[in-house]
Design a protein around this motif. Structure first.
Motif, PDB file in Angstrom:
ATOM      1  N   PHE A 149      14.014  -0.024  17.057  1.00 13.06           N
ATOM      2  CA  PHE A 149      14.501  -1.303  16.539  1.00 13.06           C
ATOM      3  C   PHE A 149      13.638  -2.462  17.034  1.00 13.06           C
ATOM      4  O   PHE A 149      13.274  -3.366  16.269  1.00 13.06           O
ATOM      5  N   CYS A 150      13.298  -2.448  18.309  1.00 10.83           N
ATOM      6  CA  CYS A 150      12.468  -3.522  18.866  1.00 10.83           C
ATOM      7  C   CYS A 150      11.061  -3.495  18.273  1.00 10.83           C
ATOM      8  O   CYS A 150      10.461  -4.551  18.052  1.00 10.83           O
ATOM      9  N   ALA A 151      10.526  -2.300  18.017  1.00  9.91           N
ATOM     10  CA  ALA A 151       9.200  -2.218  17.409  1.00  9.91           C
ATOM     11  C   ALA A 151       9.213  -2.821  16.005  1.00  9.91           C
ATOM     12  O   ALA A 151       8.322  -3.606  15.640  1.00  9.91           O
ATOM     13  N   ALA A 152      10.239  -2.471  15.208  1.00  5.80           N
ATOM     14  CA  ALA A 152      10.328  -3.025  13.857  1.00  5.80           C
ATOM     15  C   ALA A 152      10.551  -4.541  13.900  1.00  5.80           C
ATOM     16  O   ALA A 152       9.925  -5.291  13.145  1.00  5.80           O
ATOM     17  N   GLY A 153      11.442  -5.004  14.785  1.00  2.00           N
ATOM     18  CA  GLY A 153      11.685  -6.433  14.895  1.00  2.00           C
ATOM     19  C   GLY A 153      10.468  -7.200  15.373  1.00  2.00           C
ATOM     20  O   GLY A 153      10.174  -8.300  14.890  1.00  2.00           O
ATOM     21  N   THR A 154       9.722  -6.626  16.312  1.00  3.68           N
ATOM     22  CA  THR A 154       8.516  -7.271  16.809  1.00  3.68           C
ATOM     23  C   THR A 154       7.480  -7.415  15.699  1.00  3.68           C
ATOM     24  O   THR A 154       6.814  -8.453  15.578  1.00  3.68           O
ATOM     25  N   ALA A 155       7.332  -6.367  14.884  1.00  2.00           N
ATOM     26  CA  ALA A 155       6.382  -6.437  13.766  1.00  2.00           C
ATOM     27  C   ALA A 155       6.780  -7.538  12.783  1.00  2.00           C
ATOM     28  O   ALA A 155       5.922  -8.283  12.292  1.00  2.00           O
ATOM     29  N   ALA A 167       6.082 -11.014  14.357  1.00  2.80           N
ATOM     30  CA  ALA A 167       4.644 -11.284  14.357  1.00  2.80           C
ATOM     31  C   ALA A 167       4.143 -11.604  12.954  1.00  2.80           C
ATOM     32  O   ALA A 167       3.309 -12.497  12.762  1.00  2.80           O
ATOM     33  N   PHE A 168       4.660 -10.881  11.957  1.00  2.00           N
ATOM     34  CA  PHE A 168       4.250 -11.130  10.570  1.00  2.00           C
ATOM     35  C   PHE A 168       4.652 -12.551  10.149  1.00  2.00           C
ATOM     36  O   PHE A 168       3.837 -13.285   9.579  1.00  2.00           O
ATOM     37  N   TYR A 169       5.895 -12.936  10.426  1.00  2.00           N
ATOM     38  CA  TYR A 169       6.369 -14.263  10.036  1.00  2.00           C
ATOM     39  C   TYR A 169       5.601 -15.368  10.763  1.00  2.00           C
ATOM     40  O   TYR A 169       5.264 -16.402  10.184  1.00  2.00           O
ATOM     41  N   THR A 170       5.317 -15.140  12.047  1.00  2.00           N
ATOM     42  CA  THR A 170       4.571 -16.141  12.819  1.00  2.00           C
ATOM     43  C   THR A 170       3.172 -16.337  12.257  1.00  2.00           C
ATOM     44  O   THR A 170       2.683 -17.467  12.149  1.00  2.00           O
ATOM     45  N   ALA A 171       2.508 -15.225  11.902  1.00  2.00           N
ATOM     46  CA  ALA A 171       1.145 -15.328  11.380  1.00  2.00           C
ATOM     47  C   ALA A 171       1.122 -15.956   9.991  1.00  2.00           C
ATOM     48  O   ALA A 171       0.235 -16.752   9.678  1.00  2.00           O
ATOM     49  N   VAL A 172       2.107 -15.618   9.140  1.00  2.00           N
ATOM     50  CA  VAL A 172       2.141 -16.190   7.788  1.00  2.00           C
ATOM     51  C   VAL A 172       2.377 -17.692   7.849  1.00  2.00           C
ATOM     52  O   VAL A 172       1.714 -18.473   7.165  1.00  2.00           O
ATOM     53  N   ARG A 173       3.329 -18.110   8.690  1.00  2.00           N
ATOM     54  CA  ARG A 173       3.650 -19.543   8.809  1.00  2.00           C
ATOM     55  C   ARG A 173       2.694 -20.282   9.722  1.00  2.00           C
ATOM     56  O   ARG A 173       2.668 -21.519   9.732  1.00  2.00           O
ATOM     57  N   PHE A 174       1.935 -19.530  10.515  1.00  2.00           N
ATOM     58  CA  PHE A 174       0.994 -20.118  11.472  1.00  2.00           C
ATOM     59  C   PHE A 174       1.735 -21.093  12.391  1.00  2.00           C
ATOM     60  O   PHE A 174       1.280 -22.193  12.661  1.00  2.00           O
ATOM     61  N   ASP A 175       2.897 -20.624  12.892  1.00  2.00           N
ATOM     62  CA  ASP A 175       3.782 -21.485  13.673  1.00  2.00           C
ATOM     63  C   ASP A 175       4.285 -20.694  14.878  1.00  2.00           C
ATOM     64  O   ASP A 175       4.978 -19.686  14.725  1.00  2.00           O
ATOM     65  N   SER A 176       3.946 -21.150  16.066  1.00  2.00           N
ATOM     66  CA  SER A 176       4.335 -20.444  17.280  1.00  2.00           C
ATOM     67  C   SER A 176       5.841 -20.509  17.533  1.00  2.00           C
ATOM     68  O   SER A 176       6.381 -19.684  18.270  1.00  2.00           O
ATOM     69  N   ASP A 177       6.547 -21.480  16.927  1.00  2.00           N
ATOM     70  CA  ASP A 177       7.996 -21.574  17.133  1.00  2.00           C
ATOM     71  C   ASP A 177       8.725 -20.349  16.599  1.00  2.00           C
ATOM     72  O   ASP A 177       9.849 -20.046  17.032  1.00  2.00           O
ATOM     73  N   ALA A 178       8.126 -19.644  15.645  1.00  2.00           N
ATOM     74  CA  ALA A 178       8.771 -18.449  15.091  1.00  2.00           C
ATOM     75  C   ALA A 178       8.912 -17.335  16.113  1.00  2.00           C
ATOM     76  O   ALA A 178       9.732 -16.425  15.949  1.00  2.00           O
ATOM     77  N   PHE A 184       3.457  -5.285  17.230  1.00  2.00           N
ATOM     78  CA  PHE A 184       3.154  -6.718  17.164  1.00  2.00           C
ATOM     79  C   PHE A 184       1.771  -6.952  16.572  1.00  2.00           C
ATOM     80  O   PHE A 184       1.582  -7.845  15.732  1.00  2.00           O
ATOM     81  N   VAL A 185       0.790  -6.151  16.993  1.00  2.00           N
ATOM     82  CA  VAL A 185      -0.573  -6.318  16.488  1.00  2.00           C
ATOM     83  C   VAL A 185      -0.635  -6.011  14.994  1.00  2.00           C
ATOM     84  O   VAL A 185      -1.247  -6.746  14.219  1.00  2.00           O
ATOM     85  N   VAL A 186       0.014  -4.928  14.583  1.00  2.00           N
ATOM     86  CA  VAL A 186       0.001  -4.565  13.157  1.00  2.00           C
ATOM     87  C   VAL A 186       0.703  -5.639  12.323  1.00  2.00           C
ATOM     88  O   VAL A 186       0.205  -6.051  11.264  1.00  2.00           O
ATOM     89  N   GLY A 187       1.866  -6.111  12.784  1.00  2.00           N
ATOM     90  CA  GLY A 187       2.577  -7.156  12.046  1.00  2.00           C
ATOM     91  C   GLY A 187       1.780  -8.443  11.936  1.00  2.00           C
ATOM     92  O   GLY A 187       1.740  -9.064  10.870  1.00  2.00           O
ATOM     93  N   SER A 188       1.136  -8.858  13.022  1.00  2.00           N
ATOM     94  CA  SER A 188       0.344 -10.088  12.972  1.00  2.00           C
ATOM     95  C   SER A 188      -0.874  -9.931  12.081  1.00  2.00           C
ATOM     96  O   SER A 188      -1.297 -10.892  11.424  1.00  2.00           O
ATOM     97  N   ALA A 189      -1.463  -8.713  12.028  1.00  2.00           N
ATOM     98  CA  ALA A 189      -2.614  -8.486  11.155  1.00  2.00           C
ATOM     99  C   ALA A 189      -2.219  -8.638   9.688  1.00  2.00           C
ATOM    100  O   ALA A 189      -2.904  -9.315   8.907  1.00  2.00           O
ATOM    101  N   PHE A 190      -1.098  -8.032   9.291  1.00  2.00           N
ATOM    102  CA  PHE A 190      -0.632  -8.184   7.912  1.00  2.00           C
ATOM    103  C   PHE A 190      -0.213  -9.622   7.630  1.00  2.00           C
ATOM    104  O   PHE A 190      -0.420 -10.135   6.521  1.00  2.00           O
ATOM    105  N   GLY A 191       0.389 -10.293   8.617  1.00  2.00           N
ATOM    106  CA  GLY A 191       0.749 -11.693   8.432  1.00  2.00           C
ATOM    107  C   GLY A 191      -0.466 -12.577   8.249  1.00  2.00           C
ATOM    108  O   GLY A 191      -0.463 -13.492   7.423  1.00  2.00           O
ATOM    109  N   GLY A 192      -1.522 -12.326   9.032  1.00  2.00           N
ATOM    110  CA  GLY A 192      -2.760 -13.088   8.856  1.00  2.00           C
ATOM    111  C   GLY A 192      -3.374 -12.878   7.489  1.00  2.00           C
ATOM    112  O   GLY A 192      -3.893 -13.816   6.867  1.00  2.00           O
ATOM    113  N   LEU A 193      -3.307 -11.630   6.992  1.00  2.00           N
ATOM    114  CA  LEU A 193      -3.805 -11.356   5.640  1.00  2.00           C
ATOM    115  C   LEU A 193      -2.980 -12.112   4.600  1.00  2.00           C
ATOM    116  O   LEU A 193      -3.531 -12.686   3.651  1.00  2.00           O
ATOM    117  N   GLY A 194      -1.657 -12.132   4.779  1.00  2.00           N
ATOM    118  CA  GLY A 194      -0.814 -12.885   3.854  1.00  2.00           C
ATOM    119  C   GLY A 194      -1.096 -14.377   3.900  1.00  2.00           C
ATOM    120  O   GLY A 194      -1.091 -15.048   2.860  1.00  2.00           O
TER     121      GLY A 194
END
Length: 407
Positions: free
Chosen positions: A108-114, A117-128, A249-259
């Motif tokens: 659960f924590c792995a899925a939530g972390t991804a 990270a995805f939402y933070t990278a897409v919004r480019f907002d550290s508050d997420a 976290f790394v995988v989620g942020s990578a996909f978020g950066g692509l988005g």
């Protein structure tokens, strides 16, 4: 005089061999072929004071480890004495609930972390990243069980046994086995990639918000932990509780950066096609949006007055072709105290954004200022003198009608 004292690894291996005693000797040796170097490595890490209890804490009891070897090799479980079953069954039920909480808490924590990270990278907002606080209690409970009971109870869960059996069946396929072999060869590089990706993620957030510098120590510790724990997963299953969330976290942020990159390209294309600005497309602001210029000066605001010098509000500007004069709009970001882009439009005038620093007493731009300060000033910062039209000459007198000659 012989000093060949049984070591912890030898004692542990002997008990594993005893638990496998019902199997043929050649098959026992095949199962133990990969166990010996693993035990030797773990014993070397513990040093001269290595004990069997240390190996049990990391791998589980020799009997449970032997049962895991049986399951991975496709052998039937060992015959158990009736009295042993009556002793184990009462204690297995309560332990299974805790083991499930630990295992599914990790997933659960792995899925939530991804997702965070995805939402933070897409919004480019550290508050997420505040969303990580929701996952913290679940992760704490999972780690607490892991530290108290070890990985032995988790490995004995039916779902864990089925997952290992599924992986074994996939390895029996030649094409899948080649794929697994290739992925295993990439593991050492992956942990290094994770470490550098965490640091790059923090540096990119700093471009958007300087307060993200507070995240750098956390990300630096995470990078060091994943590079240390990743290579030790095979010898110590507890390291999964570090490697799996960081990898997610790394995988989620990578996909978020692509988005985020896709959104940026789409927005710029839409802006250039549907709402062209007055200036040439060669001129862009810091956000990559087309800028409005007057001569060599980039305009951030336009003030409009009527003939009496009264400023007008909520004015929308268009060019001679009916295109809106759209430029970037700025506003104050409340948490960071800095300015931020809030969109694009052609409505003027806009509030003037004033930035600076302030101290704990609220003094702005003082010597001890360290916190970001931002305010939006409405109104017009100057008075305009509207030139009057030049006075016209006196109204000419129409010519008089010529007198008619008398007859």
């Amino acid at each position: 005089m012989s000093t060949d004292k049984p070591t912890a690894a030898r004692v542990y291996l002997s008990r594993v061999r005893t638990a496998l005693a019902d199997l043929p000797a050649n098959e026992i040796e095949e199962l133990l072929e990969d166990v010996r170097p693993q035990l030797a490595e773990m014993e070397a890490e513990a040093g001269a004071a290595a004990r069997v209890e240390d190996l049990v804490a990391r791998l589980g009891t020799p009997e449970s480890y032997a049962a895991e070897l049986r399951a991975s090799g496709g052998y039937p479980p060992a015959p158990a004495a009736p009295e042993a079953a009556t002793e184990v069954l009462p204690t297995a039920k309560p332990g299974r609930l805790g083991a499930r909480l630990a295992l599914w808490g990790l997933l659960f924590c792995a899925a939530g972390t991804a997702l965070v990270a995805f939402y933070t990278a897409v919004r480019f907002d550290s508050d997420a990243l505040v969303g990580m606080l929701v996952l913290a209690p679940v992760f704490a409970v999972s780690v607490a069980f892991l530290l108290l009971r070890g990985v032995d109870a988790i490995r004995e869960l039916p779902e864990a046994v089925r997952a290992r059996a599924m992986l074994k069946s996939m390895r029996e396929d030649r094409s899948a086995d080649r794929a697994f072999a290739y992925l295993n060869s990439l593991k050492p590089a992956w942990w290094v990639v994770c470490g550098f990706a965490l640091l790059a993620f923090g540096l990119l957030l700093m471009i958007r918000d300087l307060h993200a510098v507070l995240l750098l120590p956390v990300l630096l510790v995470g990078a060091g932990l994943v590079m240390w724990a990743g290579p030790r997963i095979k010898a110590d299953g507890r390291m999964l509780w570090i490697a799996v969330p960081v990898s997610a976290f790394v995988v989620g942020s990578a996909f978020g950066g692509l988005g985020a990159a896709v959104n940026l390209v789409r927005d710029r294309t839409y802006s250039s096609n549907s709402a062209p600005v007055y200036a040439s497309s060669r001129y862009e602001d810091v956000h990559g949006n087309e800028a409005l210029r007057y001569g060599s000066h980039e305009l951030s605001n336009v003030y409009v007055f009527d003939a009496n010098g009264k400023p007008l509000e909520n004015v929308y500007l268009y060019d001679d072709r009916g295109r809106p004069l759209t430029i970037t709009r700025y506003g104050c970001e409340k948490d960071s105290g800095t300015s931020q882009m809030t969109g694009q439009d052609n409505q003027f005038p806009r509030p003037k954004v004033v930035e600076g620093v302030q101290d704990d007493r609220g003094n702005v731009n003082g010597y001890n200022g360290y916190r970001g300060y931002c305010r939006e000033d409405h109104g017009v910062p100057f008075a305009a003198v509207i030139p009057k039209a030049p006075a016209t000459s006196a109204t000419p007198v129409p010519p008089t009608k010529a007198a008619q000659p008398t007859k």
